[in-house]
Design a protein around this motif. Structure first.
Motif, PDB file in Angstrom:
ATOM      1  N   GLU A   6      24.850  19.923  43.246  1.00  0.00           N
ATOM      2  CA  GLU A   6      24.336  21.389  41.903  1.00  0.00           C
ATOM      3  C   GLU A   6      24.579  20.964  41.076  1.00  0.00           C
ATOM      4  OE1 GLU A   6      26.495  25.374  43.332  1.00  0.00           O
ATOM      5  OE2 GLU A   6      26.386  26.256  40.695  1.00  0.00           O
ATOM      6  N   LEU A  48      21.921  25.983  44.262  1.00  0.00           N
ATOM      7  CA  LEU A  48      22.654  26.508  43.728  1.00  0.00           C
ATOM      8  C   LEU A  48      23.636  26.880  44.772  1.00  0.00           C
ATOM      9  CD1 LEU A  48      21.898  29.406  40.664  1.00  0.00           C
ATOM     10  CD2 LEU A  48      22.382  26.950  40.667  1.00  0.00           C
ATOM     11  N   VAL A  49      24.828  27.153  45.070  1.00  0.00           N
ATOM     12  CA  VAL A  49      25.201  27.132  46.112  1.00  0.00           C
ATOM     13  C   VAL A  49      25.584  28.365  46.490  1.00  0.00           C
ATOM     14  CG1 VAL A  49      27.531  26.473  47.991  1.00  0.00           C
ATOM     15  CG2 VAL A  49      25.815  24.433  46.363  1.00  0.00           C
ATOM     16  N   GLN A  50      25.446  28.792  47.523  1.00  0.00           N
ATOM     17  CA  GLN A  50      25.268  30.602  48.138  1.00  0.00           C
ATOM     18  C   GLN A  50      27.067  31.163  48.645  1.00  0.00           C
ATOM     19  OE1 GLN A  50      24.318  33.078  45.694  1.00  0.00           O
ATOM     20  NE2 GLN A  50      23.124  31.407  45.026  1.00  0.00           N
ATOM     21  N   TYR A  59      35.143  34.467  48.961  1.00  0.00           N
ATOM     22  CA  TYR A  59      34.614  35.165  48.166  1.00  0.00           C
ATOM     23  C   TYR A  59      33.416  36.814  49.117  1.00  0.00           C
ATOM     24  CZ  TYR A  59      29.682  36.613  46.026  1.00  0.00           C
ATOM     25  OH  TYR A  59      29.113  37.161  44.911  1.00  0.00           O
ATOM     26  N   HIS A  60      33.756  36.798  49.958  1.00  0.00           N
ATOM     27  CA  HIS A  60      33.334  38.182  50.218  1.00  0.00           C
ATOM     28  C   HIS A  60      34.677  39.110  50.164  1.00  0.00           C
ATOM     29  CE1 HIS A  60      30.582  35.083  52.304  1.00  0.00           C
ATOM     30  NE2 HIS A  60      29.690  36.455  51.343  1.00  0.00           N
ATOM     31  N   ASP A  84      23.140  36.915  53.176  1.00  0.00           N
ATOM     32  CA  ASP A  84      23.898  36.299  54.296  1.00  0.00           C
ATOM     33  C   ASP A  84      24.559  36.817  55.241  1.00  0.00           C
ATOM     34  OD1 ASP A  84      26.261  36.268  53.438  1.00  0.00           O
ATOM     35  OD2 ASP A  84      25.067  36.188  51.432  1.00  0.00           O
ATOM     36  N   ASP A 153      26.123  41.509  45.121  1.00  0.00           N
ATOM     37  CA  ASP A 153      26.711  40.152  45.824  1.00  0.00           C
ATOM     38  C   ASP A 153      25.671  39.092  45.208  1.00  0.00           C
ATOM     39  OD1 ASP A 153      27.580  38.203  47.111  1.00  0.00           O
ATOM     40  OD2 ASP A 153      27.132  39.356  49.239  1.00  0.00           O
ATOM     41  N   SER A 154      25.192  38.948  43.893  1.00  0.00           N
ATOM     42  CA  SER A 154      23.873  38.620  43.940  1.00  0.00           C
ATOM     43  C   SER A 154      24.348  36.693  43.232  1.00  0.00           C
ATOM     44  CB  SER A 154      23.345  39.030  42.362  1.00  0.00           C
ATOM     45  OG  SER A 154      24.865  39.107  41.184  1.00  0.00           O
ATOM     46  N   ASP A 156      23.254  33.768  40.800  1.00  0.00           N
ATOM     47  CA  ASP A 156      23.612  33.837  39.022  1.00  0.00           C
ATOM     48  C   ASP A 156      22.619  33.802  38.076  1.00  0.00           C
ATOM     49  OD1 ASP A 156      25.044  31.848  39.858  1.00  0.00           O
ATOM     50  OD2 ASP A 156      24.694  30.403  38.868  1.00  0.00           O
ATOM     51  N   GLN A 186      29.819  40.034  41.165  1.00  0.00           N
ATOM     52  CA  GLN A 186      30.555  39.201  41.037  1.00  0.00           C
ATOM     53  C   GLN A 186      29.687  38.884  39.410  1.00  0.00           C
ATOM     54  OE1 GLN A 186      28.961  36.209  40.700  1.00  0.00           O
ATOM     55  NE2 GLN A 186      26.923  36.096  40.833  1.00  0.00           N
ATOM     56  N   GLN A 193      30.997  28.872  32.745  1.00  0.00           N
ATOM     57  CA  GLN A 193      30.410  30.136  32.464  1.00  0.00           C
ATOM     58  C   GLN A 193      30.464  31.290  32.012  1.00  0.00           C
ATOM     59  OE1 GLN A 193      29.847  30.557  36.569  1.00  0.00           O
ATOM     60  NE2 GLN A 193      27.509  29.512  37.196  1.00  0.00           N
ATOM     61  N   TYR A 221      32.298  26.601  44.239  1.00  0.00           N
ATOM     62  CA  TYR A 221      31.661  27.398  43.277  1.00  0.00           C
ATOM     63  C   TYR A 221      31.897  26.753  41.677  1.00  0.00           C
ATOM     64  CZ  TYR A 221      29.897  31.929  46.154  1.00  0.00           C
ATOM     65  OH  TYR A 221      29.299  32.446  46.733  1.00  0.00           O
ATOM     66  N   PRO A 222      31.239  26.744  40.725  1.00  0.00           N
ATOM     67  CA  PRO A 222      31.034  26.218  39.610  1.00  0.00           C
ATOM     68  C   PRO A 222      32.637  26.694  39.157  1.00  0.00           C
ATOM     69  CG  PRO A 222      29.053  26.585  38.940  1.00  0.00           C
ATOM     70  CD  PRO A 222      29.524  27.576  40.853  1.00  0.00           C
ATOM     71  N   TRP A 226      37.045  32.045  39.694  1.00  0.00           N
ATOM     72  CA  TRP A 226      35.569  32.884  39.683  1.00  0.00           C
ATOM     73  C   TRP A 226      35.744  34.004  39.569  1.00  0.00           C
ATOM     74  CZ3 TRP A 226      30.869  30.155  40.237  1.00  0.00           C
ATOM     75  CH2 TRP A 226      29.705  31.488  39.972  1.00  0.00           C
TER      76      TRP A 226
END
Ligand code: AG3
Length: 277
Positions: A6, A48-50, A59-60, A84, A153-154, A156, A186, A193, A221-222, A226
């Motif tokens: 990615e 993009l890795v989700q 994350y969740h 997901d 929960d979107s 980018d 998020q 970013q 994630y990048p 985060w």
């Protein structure tokens, strides 16, 4: 095996060794499922890795629990995106919840997740959950003053998700919240970013009275660093002494009482970015 990358910026990316399990083109995006030796199964949308089986809990949990705990009695929750099912699974850990609505624009994400990510999507068919295959933007217009918590929960802010990071959208979110309602989103990586992050923060700030930013460390994630932005008009979201008793019964692997207690302690440069936004 292939090496999947990615591309995070012009010069930085995440590369993992992987076997391709499934690749389809839906109406909205390319959906790719990979098996990786280190992170387990990985879901990738438009490159993009989700989420991955190994680190999805971070994350969740961090997207849902801080706001769930802060709210005095969260009964109706809306998740926008999140096909997901990971966020829905976490929200359902709270006993007060009566209904969870999931508004996902791309039905294929749900179908793929139910087939290839059973540990993440396991609660999507819970009787408290209602799934709407709709665009979040128009969905909200039909539901005013309805939810206690709205979770963004979107992906980018590019393509279908772009509108979800704009002031007009946050106004709609606010109108769909009941009194004491909370929104959490998020909001991307504050280091790789920064522009996305500070834009999202400043747009949210224009709409809600109380706004806070907190971070979590998500390896896939990048940059790994985060951000999440939480907002409310009536709840003092900065007061993390609220409802701490609820943390005891919560089964989590990342979120805990000490993280809640200092949720808003931020590195200096992130504080600076927020000030400038
Ligand atoms: N949504 C946020 C993913 C953002 C990742 N960005 C990236 N890899 N460039 C994840 C949805 C999981 N429920």
């Amino acid at each position: 095996m292939i090496w999947f990358t990615e591309h995070w910026t012009e010069g930085v990316g995440l590369t993992v060794k992987a076997n391709e399990v499934k690749k389809i083109k839906s109406k909205y995006q390319e959906i790719l499922v990979l098996d990786t030796p280190e992170f387990g199964r990985m879901l990738v949308l438009d490159g993009l890795v989700q989420t991955t089986e190994r680190d999805e809990f971070i994350y969740h949990e961090m997207l849902s629990h801080p706001a769930m705990v802060m709210h005095p009695n969260p009964e109706r929750v809306l998740v926008i995106g999140g096909g997901d099912g990971g966020t829905v699974r976490e929200v359902l850990k709270h006993r007060s919840v009566k209904e969870v609505h999931l508004c996902e624009i791309d039905e294929e994400v749900i179908i793929i997740s139910e087939k290839y990510f059973p540990t993440i999507s396991q609660k999507l068919r819970d009787p408290k959950v209602k799934i709407f295959i709709e665009d979040g933007n128009s969905f909200l217009e039909e539901r005013k003053n309805f939810y206690d918590l709205i979770i963004m929960d979107s992906s980018d802010p590019v393509g279908a998700s772009e509108v979800l990071f704009k002031r007009e959208f946050y106004e709609k979110v606010k109108n769909s919240l009941r009194k004491n309602g909370i929104m959490v989103a998020q909001t991307e990586s504050p280091i790789l970013q920064e522009e996305y992050f500070s834009k999202a923060y400043s747009e949210i700030r224009k709409v809600f009275r109380n706004v806070g930013v907190y971070l979590a460390y998500i390896p896939t994630y990048p940059s790994g660093m985060w951000s999440f932005t939480i907002a409310s008009d009536f709840i003092d979201i900065k007061d993390t002494t609220q409802n701490t008793d609820r943390l005891k019964e919560l089964k989590t692997k990342y979120f805990c009482d000490s993280i809640y207690a200092c949720l808003f302690s931020l590195p200096k440069f992130v504080q600076e970015t927020i000030k400038k936004s």
